[in-house]
Design an enzyme around this catalytic site. Structure first.
Site, PDB file in Angstrom:
ATOM      1  N   LYS A 118       5.752  12.512   3.944  1.00  0.00           N
ATOM      2  CA  LYS A 118       5.802  11.379   3.085  1.00  0.00           C
ATOM      3  C   LYS A 118       7.326  10.575   4.527  1.00  0.00           C
ATOM      4  O   LYS A 118       6.576   9.458   4.698  1.00  0.00           O
ATOM      5  CB  LYS A 118       6.726  11.264   1.571  1.00  0.00           C
ATOM      6  CG  LYS A 118       5.695  12.381   0.769  1.00  0.00           C
ATOM      7  CD  LYS A 118       6.411  11.967  -0.151  1.00  0.00           C
ATOM      8  CE  LYS A 118       5.347  11.598  -1.316  1.00  0.00           C
ATOM      9  NZ  LYS A 118       5.219  12.005  -3.026  1.00  0.00           N
ATOM     10  N   LYS A 203      -4.929  14.455  -0.434  1.00  0.00           N
ATOM     11  CA  LYS A 203      -4.938  14.667  -1.714  1.00  0.00           C
ATOM     12  C   LYS A 203      -4.817  13.877  -2.025  1.00  0.00           C
ATOM     13  O   LYS A 203      -4.991  12.604  -1.597  1.00  0.00           O
ATOM     14  CB  LYS A 203      -3.497  15.208  -2.205  1.00  0.00           C
ATOM     15  CG  LYS A 203      -2.463  14.982  -2.062  1.00  0.00           C
ATOM     16  CD  LYS A 203      -1.434  15.777  -3.190  1.00  0.00           C
ATOM     17  CE  LYS A 203      -0.335  14.124  -3.801  1.00  0.00           C
ATOM     18  NZ  LYS A 203       0.621  14.160  -4.839  1.00  0.00           N
ATOM     19  N   LYS A 206      -1.340   8.832  -6.188  1.00  0.00           N
ATOM     20  CA  LYS A 206      -1.025   7.534  -6.742  1.00  0.00           C
ATOM     21  C   LYS A 206      -0.961   6.035  -5.907  1.00  0.00           C
ATOM     22  O   LYS A 206      -0.808   4.989  -6.002  1.00  0.00           O
ATOM     23  CB  LYS A 206       0.269   7.721  -7.982  1.00  0.00           C
ATOM     24  CG  LYS A 206       0.954   8.281  -8.297  1.00  0.00           C
ATOM     25  CD  LYS A 206       2.253   7.710  -8.690  1.00  0.00           C
ATOM     26  CE  LYS A 206       2.666   8.740 -10.268  1.00  0.00           C
ATOM     27  NZ  LYS A 206       3.308  10.258  -9.332  1.00  0.00           N
TER      28      LYS A 206
HETATM   29  N1  AQP Z   1      -3.972  15.464  -6.403  1.00  0.00           N
HETATM   30  C1  AQP Z   1      -3.587  16.370  -7.227  1.00  0.00           C
HETATM   31  N2  AQP Z   1      -4.120  17.249  -7.568  1.00  0.00           N
HETATM   32  C2  AQP Z   1      -3.533  18.325  -8.063  1.00  0.00           C
HETATM   33  N3  AQP Z   1      -1.916  17.977  -8.797  1.00  0.00           N
HETATM   34  C3  AQP Z   1      -1.515  16.667  -8.897  1.00  0.00           C
HETATM   35  N4  AQP Z   1      -0.086  16.282  -8.738  1.00  0.00           N
HETATM   36  C4  AQP Z   1      -0.106  15.113  -7.825  1.00  0.00           C
HETATM   37  N5  AQP Z   1      -1.533  14.516  -6.971  1.00  0.00           N
HETATM   38  C5  AQP Z   1      -2.662  15.561  -7.739  1.00  0.00           C
HETATM   39  C6  AQP Z   1       1.063  16.765  -9.673  1.00  0.00           C
HETATM   40  O1  AQP Z   1       0.960  15.529 -10.119  1.00  0.00           O
HETATM   41  C7  AQP Z   1       2.010  16.241 -11.403  1.00  0.00           C
HETATM   42  C8  AQP Z   1       3.276  15.222 -11.052  1.00  0.00           C
HETATM   43  O2  AQP Z   1       3.396  14.750  -9.643  1.00  0.00           O
HETATM   44  P1  AQP Z   1       4.066  13.261  -8.941  1.00  0.00           P
HETATM   45  O3  AQP Z   1       3.758  11.956  -9.511  1.00  0.00           O
HETATM   46  O4  AQP Z   1       5.514  13.761  -9.497  1.00  0.00           O
HETATM   47  O5  AQP Z   1       4.143  13.299  -7.146  1.00  0.00           O
HETATM   48  P2  AQP Z   1       3.473  13.803  -6.397  1.00  0.00           P
HETATM   49  O6  AQP Z   1       2.723  15.029  -6.192  1.00  0.00           O
HETATM   50  O7  AQP Z   1       4.035  13.365  -5.101  1.00  0.00           O
HETATM   51  O8  AQP Z   1       2.141  12.599  -6.885  1.00  0.00           O
HETATM   52  P3  AQP Z   1       1.714  11.329  -5.942  1.00  0.00           P
HETATM   53  O9  AQP Z   1       0.684  11.120  -7.315  1.00  0.00           O
HETATM   54  O10 AQP Z   1       1.539  12.115  -4.956  1.00  0.00           O
HETATM   55  O11 AQP Z   1       2.710  10.187  -6.409  1.00  0.00           O
HETATM   56  P4  AQP Z   1       3.296   9.833  -4.762  1.00  0.00           P
HETATM   57  O12 AQP Z   1       2.389   9.134  -4.130  1.00  0.00           O
HETATM   58  O13 AQP Z   1       4.094   8.109  -5.204  1.00  0.00           O
HETATM   59  O14 AQP Z   1       3.873  10.231  -4.504  1.00  0.00           O
HETATM   60  C9  AQP Z   1       2.279  17.214 -10.591  1.00  0.00           C
HETATM   61  O15 AQP Z   1       2.823  18.732 -11.133  1.00  0.00           O
HETATM   62  C10 AQP Z   1       1.603  17.457  -9.068  1.00  0.00           C
HETATM   63  O16 AQP Z   1       1.664  18.477  -8.336  1.00  0.00           O
END
Ligand code: AQP
Length: 341
Positions: A118, A203, A206
């Site tokens: 990140k 992956k 969001k």
């Molecule tokens: N692509 C994914 N596949 C499986 N699990 C996922 N999770 C997120 N993306 C995937 C799971 O969702 C939960 C919450 O995640 P989060 O929103 O707190 O953080 P993150 O993993 O950083 O999600 P994003 O979507 O990638 O957010 P941004 O882009 O803002 O950083 C966790 O259990 C995560 O494993």
């Protein structure tokens, strides 16, 4: 191994850093619902303090917090069966987070791959917030504030749950207590890492650059169909056996998504679609995704029309969360020797 002296308790959270994706749904929310009402006490959180580790527009943050709460509720989290709240309403998270900042080591944080992904490297990393760097220690506090024994997460969060175990062990060792449990990460099922639809090596997130690379939980049927139709794949049809997906990340991702949405194993999907071309598989996947997501997205819209009710539920959840958190934090202060008269 699970520590038997602790109540079986699940904690997990989602950041309101944008709209929920299919990755959040399959890797997290759907499994949170499955764990509800069984052997565990379940606590689910909208982790807004984590969201602000990168810039969030204040006008949008409260709304995004409500939208994640609506996503939980619409997917089947029952606020009577589970404790549902947002992190900023329970100040104990930040207090225990500070104590854990003093337990965790800089060397441990330097090994966190999500920070590197990140923040980038070199000068870019220097511009990242201190909060982004320290985020895993606040996550450890989120979990251990409730003595949670199990944490369902996607594969991307595995390293942070391992760090949580290291922090618990070091705290117990340094203060010669057996106070914090060694929490077990629960990472199981076909969609623990849902990948980006345009690049199977990244992956689905969001905050990814293009909307075409992810399915949002609020996408309508046409958008879902269009995104799956345009999803990157190789030209080969689906293989006869699972081994045939080994070097085909994009194809494997679409099979994983189908399996997870339909509560099937990857083997069952391959058996059903052996030899099928994308012209057959992609529309079947799109139809399945629409059938599963449309009722959730409709319900999210309905819930979002009554923000006061969402706020009321989150406030009530925060009260229940504090009932568990406060005595645990009080004991932590006593163990550390922090005076509160
Ligand atoms: N692509 C994914 N596949 C499986 N699990 C996922 N999770 C997120 N993306 C995937 C799971 O969702 C939960 C919450 O995640 P989060 O929103 O707190 O953080 P993150 O993993 O950083 O999600 P994003 O979507 O990638 O957010 P941004 O882009 O803002 O950083 C966790 O259990 C995560 O494993």
């Amino acid at each position: 191994m699970t520590d038997t002296k602790f109540t079986p308790r699940v904690f997990s959270g989602i950041k309101p850093s944008g709209g929920l994706t299919l990755g959040n749904y399959l890797g997290a929310i759907k499994r949170f619902v499955d764990m509800q009402g069984g052997q565990f006490e379940t606590i689910y959180c909208v982790v807004d303090l984590h969201a602000i580790t990168v810039w969030q527009d204040p006008k949008e943050l409260a709304n995004a917090t409500r939208e994640v709460a609506a996503g939980y509720l619409a997917s089947g989290i029952d606020p009577e069966k589970s404790i549902l709240f947002n992190q900023a309403q329970v100040a104990e998270h930040a207090e225990l987070g500070w104590i854990f900042n003093c337990v965790a080591r800089v060397g441990w944080m330097n090994r966190m791959t999500q920070f590197k992904d990140k923040a980038g490297s070199g000068k870019d990393a220097e511009k990242a917030s201190l909060g982004l760097y320290a985020y895993p220690s606040l996550m450890a506090a989120d979990i251990l504030l409730y003595h949670a024994t199990h944490v369902p997460v996607g594969e991307d969060q595995k390293q942070h749950v391992e760090l949580t175990r290291d922090i618990a062990k070091k705290f117990n060792h340094d203060f010669k207590v057996d106070f914090f449990p060694e929490t077990t990460p629960v990472i199981e099922g076909p969609a623990m890492r849902v990948m980006n639809l345009r690049d199977g090596s990244k992956k689905m997130s969001k905050s990814g650059e293009s909307d075409m690379e992810r399915i949002n939980m609020t996408d309508d049927a046409d958008t879902i169909s269009k995104k799956f139709k345009k999803a990157k794949t190789d030209p080969e049809p689906l293989p006869e056996t699972l081994e045939g997906l080994a070097d085909r990340p994009e194809a494997r991702n679409l099979v994983n998504i189908y399996a997870a949405l339909n509560d099937m194993t990857n083997e069952q999907v391959i058996t059903e679609y052996a030899g099928a071309g994308w012209g057959r598989f992609k529309p079947a996947l799109a139809d399945l995704a629409v059938a599963k997501l449309a009722p959730i997205s409709d319900d999210m819209k309905r819930l979002m029309n009554d923000p006061a009710e969402i706020d009321r539920l989150l406030g009530r959840g925060a009260e229940r969360a504090r009932e568990i958190a406060q005595p645990i934090l009080k004991q932590t202060y006593e163990i550390v020797g922090l005076l509160r008269s």
